[in-house]
Design a protein around this motif. Sequence first.
Motif, short mmCIF file in Angstrom:
data_model
loop_
_atom_site.label_atom_id
_atom_site.label_comp_id
_atom_site.label_asym_id
_atom_site.label_seq_id
_atom_site.Cartn_x
_atom_site.Cartn_y
_atom_site.Cartn_z
N ASN A 142 0.79 -1.12 -0.03
CA ASN A 142 0.02 0.07 0.02
C ASN A 142 0.70 1.29 -0.02
OD1 ASN A 142 -2.21 -1.55 -0.14
ND2 ASN A 142 -2.66 -1.20 2.21
N MET A 143 2.01 1.21 0.73
CA MET A 143 2.98 2.43 0.77
C MET A 143 3.59 2.55 -0.65
SD MET A 143 3.13 4.02 3.73
CE MET A 143 4.73 4.51 3.66
N ARG A 144 3.93 1.43 -1.41
CA ARG A 144 4.46 1.65 -2.69
C ARG A 144 3.37 2.37 -3.60
NH1 ARG A 144 3.84 -0.41 -7.19
NH2 ARG A 144 2.47 -2.05 -6.65
N LYS A 145 2.24 1.62 -3.53
CA LYS A 145 1.11 2.33 -4.55
C LYS A 145 0.69 3.83 -4.10
CE LYS A 145 -1.48 -2.07 -4.89
NZ LYS A 145 -2.80 -2.64 -4.60
N LEU A 146 0.80 3.93 -2.78
CA LEU A 146 0.70 5.45 -2.37
C LEU A 146 2.04 6.51 -3.04
CD1 LEU A 146 -0.78 7.81 -0.76
CD2 LEU A 146 0.69 7.02 1.20
N GLN A 147 2.85 6.10 -2.88
CA GLN A 147 4.04 6.75 -3.32
C GLN A 147 4.01 6.96 -4.80
OE1 GLN A 147 7.39 4.33 -1.79
NE2 GLN A 147 7.52 5.69 -0.14
N ASP A 148 3.54 5.85 -5.70
CA ASP A 148 3.38 5.99 -7.17
C ASP A 148 2.22 7.22 -7.39
OD1 ASP A 148 5.18 4.00 -7.56
OD2 ASP A 148 3.68 2.43 -7.73
N GLN A 149 1.17 6.98 -6.48
CA GLN A 149 0.03 8.15 -6.75
C GLN A 149 0.59 9.36 -6.43
OE1 GLN A 149 -2.83 7.07 -4.16
NE2 GLN A 149 -3.95 5.34 -5.19
N LEU A 150 1.24 9.80 -5.37
CA LEU A 150 1.90 11.09 -5.07
C LEU A 150 2.95 11.31 -6.23
CD1 LEU A 150 2.58 10.64 -1.09
CD2 LEU A 150 0.90 12.06 -2.72
N ALA A 151 3.61 10.57 -6.96
CA ALA A 151 4.76 10.63 -7.92
C ALA A 151 3.78 11.34 -9.13
CB ALA A 151 5.51 9.39 -8.20
N SER A 152 2.68 10.93 -9.55
CA SER A 152 2.06 11.44 -10.66
C SER A 152 0.92 12.55 -10.22
CB SER A 152 1.31 10.10 -11.39
OG SER A 152 0.07 9.61 -10.41
N THR A 210 3.16 24.86 -11.02
CA THR A 210 2.58 23.64 -11.02
C THR A 210 3.68 22.60 -10.79
OG1 THR A 210 0.99 24.06 -12.81
CG2 THR A 210 1.51 21.74 -12.27
N MET A 211 3.61 21.67 -9.81
CA MET A 211 4.52 20.90 -9.33
C MET A 211 4.28 19.38 -8.71
SD MET A 211 6.77 21.75 -5.59
CE MET A 211 7.57 23.26 -5.96
N THR A 212 4.88 18.70 -9.13
CA THR A 212 4.75 17.16 -8.80
C THR A 212 4.83 16.91 -7.34
OG1 THR A 212 6.68 16.17 -8.96
CG2 THR A 212 5.39 16.47 -10.93
N CYS A 213 4.14 15.96 -6.71
CA CYS A 213 4.54 15.50 -5.33
C CYS A 213 5.83 15.10 -5.04
CB CYS A 213 3.31 14.77 -4.81
SG CYS A 213 1.90 15.59 -4.51
N ARG A 214 6.65 14.99 -5.95
CA ARG A 214 8.08 14.87 -5.88
C ARG A 214 8.86 16.18 -5.91
NH1 ARG A 214 9.55 9.27 -8.98
NH2 ARG A 214 8.67 7.95 -7.80
N HIS A 215 8.16 17.12 -5.90
CA HIS A 215 8.84 18.48 -5.92
C HIS A 215 9.44 18.77 -7.23
CE1 HIS A 215 8.16 17.83 -1.59
NE2 HIS A 215 8.08 19.14 -1.49
N ILE A 269 6.08 28.93 -5.38
CA ILE A 269 6.65 27.28 -5.14
C ILE A 269 6.56 27.12 -3.84
CG2 ILE A 269 9.06 26.32 -4.88
CD1 ILE A 269 9.79 28.00 -7.44
N ASN A 270 6.64 28.07 -2.74
CA ASN A 270 6.39 27.52 -1.39
C ASN A 270 5.00 26.95 -1.06
OD1 ASN A 270 9.04 27.97 -0.71
ND2 ASN A 270 8.86 30.15 -0.11
N ASP A 271 4.04 27.91 -1.78
CA ASP A 271 2.61 27.42 -1.67
C ASP A 271 2.35 26.14 -2.26
OD1 ASP A 271 -0.16 28.02 -1.22
OD2 ASP A 271 -0.69 28.31 -3.32
N ALA A 272 3.01 25.96 -3.26
CA ALA A 272 2.86 24.44 -3.95
C ALA A 272 3.51 23.47 -3.02
CB ALA A 272 3.29 24.14 -5.26
N ALA A 273 4.48 23.55 -2.54
CA ALA A 273 5.24 22.92 -1.35
C ALA A 273 4.54 22.44 -0.18
CB ALA A 273 6.56 23.25 -1.05
N ARG A 274 3.55 23.49 0.27
CA ARG A 274 2.66 23.10 1.38
C ARG A 274 1.52 22.42 0.78
NH1 ARG A 274 4.63 28.37 2.48
NH2 ARG A 274 3.03 29.37 1.37
N LYS A 275 1.18 22.51 -0.15
CA LYS A 275 -0.08 21.78 -0.76
C LYS A 275 0.27 20.32 -0.86
CE LYS A 275 -2.54 25.75 -2.59
NZ LYS A 275 -2.99 26.16 -4.00
N ILE A 276 1.56 20.14 -1.26
CA ILE A 276 2.18 18.81 -1.35
C ILE A 276 2.27 18.02 -0.17
CG2 ILE A 276 4.31 17.32 -2.07
CD1 ILE A 276 4.62 19.43 -4.15
#
Length: 107
Positions: free
Chosen positions: A18-28, A43-48, A75-82
């Motif tokens: 489940n953690m692996r799937k979550l990390q994949d979801q966050l990456a995209s 616009t930023m991905t959850c991998r920053h 950029i800081n706003d996007a990072a907080r949203k991530i």
Amino acid sequence: MKAELAGLMKQAQQMQENMRKLQDQLASMEVEGQSGAGMVKVTMTCRHDVKRVRIDPSLLADDREMLEDLVAAAINDAARKIETAAQEKMTALTGGLGLPPGMKLPF
């Protein structure tokens, strides 16, 4: 006792999957940070990884330092949203574990 240990091992393997799937979801997943009432958008991905920076043309004639500050703020706003999105997904994943408040996975 063996059955309990086997159950725990299976549960740990499921959590790992489940953690692996979550990390994949966050990456995209992408988020958009804004500043200057939407005049600067990032616009930023959850991998920053920053994918796009949009700047309202009216800002290009203004003070360079102000524009730099607005880009940094977006950029800081996007990072907080991530961080918020990742925390929400992690809470959904670990909600049934009964972890103490404030305890985060992975450790």
